[in-house]
Design an enzyme around this catalytic site. Sequence first.
Site, mmCIF file in Angstrom:
data_model
loop_
_atom_site.group_PDB
_atom_site.id
_atom_site.type_symbol
_atom_site.label_atom_id
_atom_site.label_comp_id
_atom_site.label_asym_id
_atom_site.label_seq_id
_atom_site.Cartn_x
_atom_site.Cartn_y
_atom_site.Cartn_z
ATOM 1 C CD1 TRP A 1 55.995 -10.534 93.155
ATOM 2 C CD2 TRP A 1 57.200 -12.115 92.127
ATOM 3 N NE1 TRP A 1 55.441 -10.739 91.910
ATOM 4 C CE2 TRP A 1 56.163 -11.715 91.262
ATOM 5 C CE3 TRP A 1 58.086 -13.121 91.704
ATOM 6 C CZ2 TRP A 1 55.991 -12.265 89.988
ATOM 7 C CZ3 TRP A 1 57.908 -13.660 90.444
ATOM 8 C CH2 TRP A 1 56.870 -13.239 89.600
ATOM 9 C CG ASN A 2 60.876 -9.854 89.235
ATOM 10 O OD1 ASN A 2 61.158 -8.992 90.061
ATOM 11 N ND2 ASN A 2 60.878 -9.632 87.938
ATOM 12 C CE LYS A 40 55.132 -2.929 99.845
ATOM 13 N NZ LYS A 40 55.289 -4.405 99.839
ATOM 14 N N PRO A 41 59.671 -4.415 101.096
ATOM 15 C CG PRO A 41 60.455 -6.278 102.295
ATOM 16 C CD PRO A 41 60.026 -4.839 102.459
ATOM 17 N N GLY A 83 58.170 -2.568 89.995
ATOM 18 C CA GLY A 83 57.007 -3.444 90.030
ATOM 19 C C GLY A 83 56.157 -3.239 88.796
ATOM 20 C CB SER A 84 52.706 -4.226 88.067
ATOM 21 O OG SER A 84 52.041 -3.605 89.147
ATOM 22 C CD GLU A 98 64.374 0.716 86.553
ATOM 23 O OE1 GLU A 98 63.995 0.066 85.562
ATOM 24 O OE2 GLU A 98 65.352 1.481 86.532
ATOM 25 C CG LEU A 99 56.924 1.379 86.072
ATOM 26 C CD1 LEU A 99 55.951 2.417 85.560
ATOM 27 C CD2 LEU A 99 56.589 1.000 87.510
ATOM 28 C CB CYS A 136 61.035 -6.277 84.238
ATOM 29 S SG CYS A 136 62.744 -6.051 84.729
ATOM 30 C CD GLU A 172 55.788 -7.495 82.631
ATOM 31 O OE1 GLU A 172 54.908 -7.090 83.418
ATOM 32 O OE2 GLU A 172 56.978 -7.199 82.757
HETATM 33 P P1 NAD Z 1 53.513 -5.340 91.899
HETATM 34 O O1 NAD Z 1 53.340 -4.005 91.262
HETATM 35 O O2 NAD Z 1 52.323 -6.151 92.161
HETATM 36 O O3 NAD Z 1 54.245 -5.180 93.294
HETATM 37 C C1 NAD Z 1 55.475 -4.488 93.405
HETATM 38 C C2 NAD Z 1 55.587 -3.975 94.810
HETATM 39 O O4 NAD Z 1 54.559 -3.015 95.018
HETATM 40 C C3 NAD Z 1 55.400 -5.043 95.890
HETATM 41 O O5 NAD Z 1 56.251 -4.753 96.974
HETATM 42 C C4 NAD Z 1 53.963 -4.836 96.308
HETATM 43 O O6 NAD Z 1 53.703 -5.263 97.617
HETATM 44 C C5 NAD Z 1 53.866 -3.331 96.196
HETATM 45 N N1 NAD Z 1 52.514 -2.801 96.120
HETATM 46 C C6 NAD Z 1 51.448 -3.296 95.468
HETATM 47 N N2 NAD Z 1 50.377 -2.497 95.686
HETATM 48 C C7 NAD Z 1 50.786 -1.482 96.490
HETATM 49 C C8 NAD Z 1 50.170 -0.356 97.074
HETATM 50 N N3 NAD Z 1 48.887 -0.080 96.889
HETATM 51 N N4 NAD Z 1 50.920 0.468 97.855
HETATM 52 C C9 NAD Z 1 52.227 0.211 98.065
HETATM 53 N N5 NAD Z 1 52.863 -0.841 97.534
HETATM 54 C C10 NAD Z 1 52.154 -1.674 96.746
HETATM 55 O O7 NAD Z 1 54.592 -6.109 91.006
HETATM 56 P P2 NAD Z 1 55.169 -7.578 91.244
HETATM 57 O O8 NAD Z 1 54.145 -8.556 90.795
HETATM 58 O O9 NAD Z 1 55.739 -7.698 92.614
HETATM 59 O O10 NAD Z 1 56.408 -7.579 90.233
HETATM 60 C C11 NAD Z 1 56.298 -7.902 88.914
HETATM 61 C C12 NAD Z 1 56.306 -6.644 88.064
HETATM 62 O O11 NAD Z 1 57.504 -5.915 88.317
HETATM 63 C C13 NAD Z 1 56.337 -6.933 86.579
HETATM 64 O O12 NAD Z 1 55.471 -6.050 85.921
HETATM 65 C C14 NAD Z 1 57.781 -6.651 86.203
HETATM 66 O O13 NAD Z 1 57.963 -6.320 84.845
HETATM 67 C C15 NAD Z 1 58.118 -5.543 87.088
HETATM 68 N N6 NAD Z 1 59.559 -5.424 87.269
HETATM 69 C C16 NAD Z 1 60.205 -4.391 86.672
HETATM 70 C C17 NAD Z 1 61.583 -4.290 86.782
HETATM 71 C C18 NAD Z 1 62.331 -3.166 86.137
HETATM 72 O O14 NAD Z 1 63.485 -2.995 86.465
HETATM 73 N N7 NAD Z 1 61.735 -2.394 85.251
HETATM 74 C C19 NAD Z 1 62.297 -5.250 87.508
HETATM 75 C C20 NAD Z 1 61.600 -6.293 88.105
HETATM 76 C C21 NAD Z 1 60.223 -6.370 87.975
#
Ligand code: NAD
Length: 496
Positions: free
Chosen positions: A165-166, A189-190, A242-243, A264-265, A298, A395
């Site tokens: 979402w960020n 899947k956004p 994501g995370s 990309e975590l 991130c 983080e």
């Molecule tokens: P998140 O991991 O909670 O969610 C990311 C995505 O994964 C969302 O679309 C979410 O719906 C999906 N998701 C969650 N559980 C799932 C599952 N069981 N099955 C399938 N999809 C699932 O992360 P967030 O809170 O949306 O984003 C913040 C994190 O993203 C931070 O840790 C940040 O550092 C990281 N991030 C990394 C980068 C990078 O380029 N390295 C860029 C942006 C954000």
Amino acid sequence: MTRHDLGERARLALKRPDLLREAAWINGVWVTGDAVIEVTNPANGKVLGAVPALGEAETLGAVAAAHAAFPAWAARAAKDRAAILRRWFELVMAHRDDLARLMTAEQGKPLAEAQGEVAYAAGFIEWFGEEAKRAYGEVIPGHQADKRIVVLKQPVGVVAAVTPWNFPAAMITRKVAPALAAGCTVVLKPSELTPFSALALALLGEEAGLPAGVFNIVTGPPAPIGAVLTTDPRVAKFTFTGSTSVGKMLAAACMGTVKRVSLELGGNAPFIVFDDADLDAAVEGAMASKFRNTGQTCVCANRLLVQAGIYDAFAERLTNRVKALRVGDGLEGATDQGPLINAGALDKVERHIANAVAGGAGMLTGGRRFGTSGTWFEPTVLIDVPPLALLNIEETFGPVAGLVRFETEAQALAMANDTRAGLASYVFTRDLDRAWRMGEGLQYGMVGLNTGLISTEVAPFGGIKESGLGREGSHFGLDEYMELKMMCVGLAPAPV
Ligand code: NAD
């Protein structure tokens, strides 16, 4: 059924109201459903709208559509695909204001930052459209006189993408543009928190000429959609931002069908300021790196490591700059900081601050949530944060700058590398030798030297250690969506 707050909808004031789509986009059809997920504005908690809560059946349908669309899309000349991406880029830029307003409303970032993100997101579409034509293979001198060796680059196939979402637009185009440029088709899947930016991009993609099934978006609860995307054998590549915890789990699930995986975590970026740094530049760099997107990037400076000789002056100047930040609703005038994404984010920020203060940190400004609605937190500066405080080892993802004092270069490098994360890092120094030593010694995928802003579509973005796998952006970013195929050609002897 559609539900939304009428006042919020009016406040959006879109020039093209149809850019707000309350439907998923599968095989060239807008798909609705009875069950929905509401999308709220974090600035006030009001409902902007809703997207369908789709699940396994619709995700299977989207994968089938992408699979069926793949051969024809891959077979098109790269120049054709590039022309469509170019039109898509132009449409995104033409609707920049609307896309930015939509993003600020669903995500909370200041409008100026949202406009910046839309241009950044469009930049990936432009860049990879251009790169599509340059997916060169290689000819390798044969190992025997009658052999020729050719290496082809071919699209991997159906790509499944999951995004956070960020950065509701840029994290999508950084994956989808290279995938489409390479000749792949995509199921995205956004984040359920910010689906509207994604859906608006899809509408403009269709207007640019993307054929049905080439780019699909499934909205809904993450787990059932993720289960299909990580296990369906028709999906050749899984790309996730994501995370770290969710990324590891989904990557493990992908191994059942040996998918190509890019991750990309999360990060834990050190921001290192040496005594010999340009103090003004270091403070500006820290503001940009730490407080952009309300500290929710991130690559955000997570730990500010400052050398003893400049420590007090840096703390004072940074605090003065932080006190001057304009915090507010991005749709209501110029702001520098918006709300946090949700209540969970507020809780985490509070927990990290309480933990640091309990360990002896001092508060120079901020430190509290505020407001009667929305998820607002004061921009905060802490000094003398203990090295093992949560603020330094996790983080934080919020507007909290925590300063840690160090004495020597070796100490700074050891502290910086003492983490499982390895995404971004920053160093401020005017000593060229030290800049090189630090640049080479930091165990990170990216190093900002005397700058707090490092992201661009022309450079490879990504992490090492547990911050990820693979790179996005730049010509390297296209390779993530292509397979290498070697052809060894045996030649018959020339006729006599
Ligand atoms: P998140 O991991 O909670 O969610 C990311 C995505 O994964 C969302 O679309 C979410 O719906 C999906 N998701 C969650 N559980 C799932 C599952 N069981 N099955 C399938 N999809 C699932 O992360 P967030 O809170 O949306 O984003 C913040 C994190 O993203 C931070 O840790 C940040 O550092 C990281 N991030 C990394 C980068 C990078 O380029 N390295 C860029 C942006 C954000």
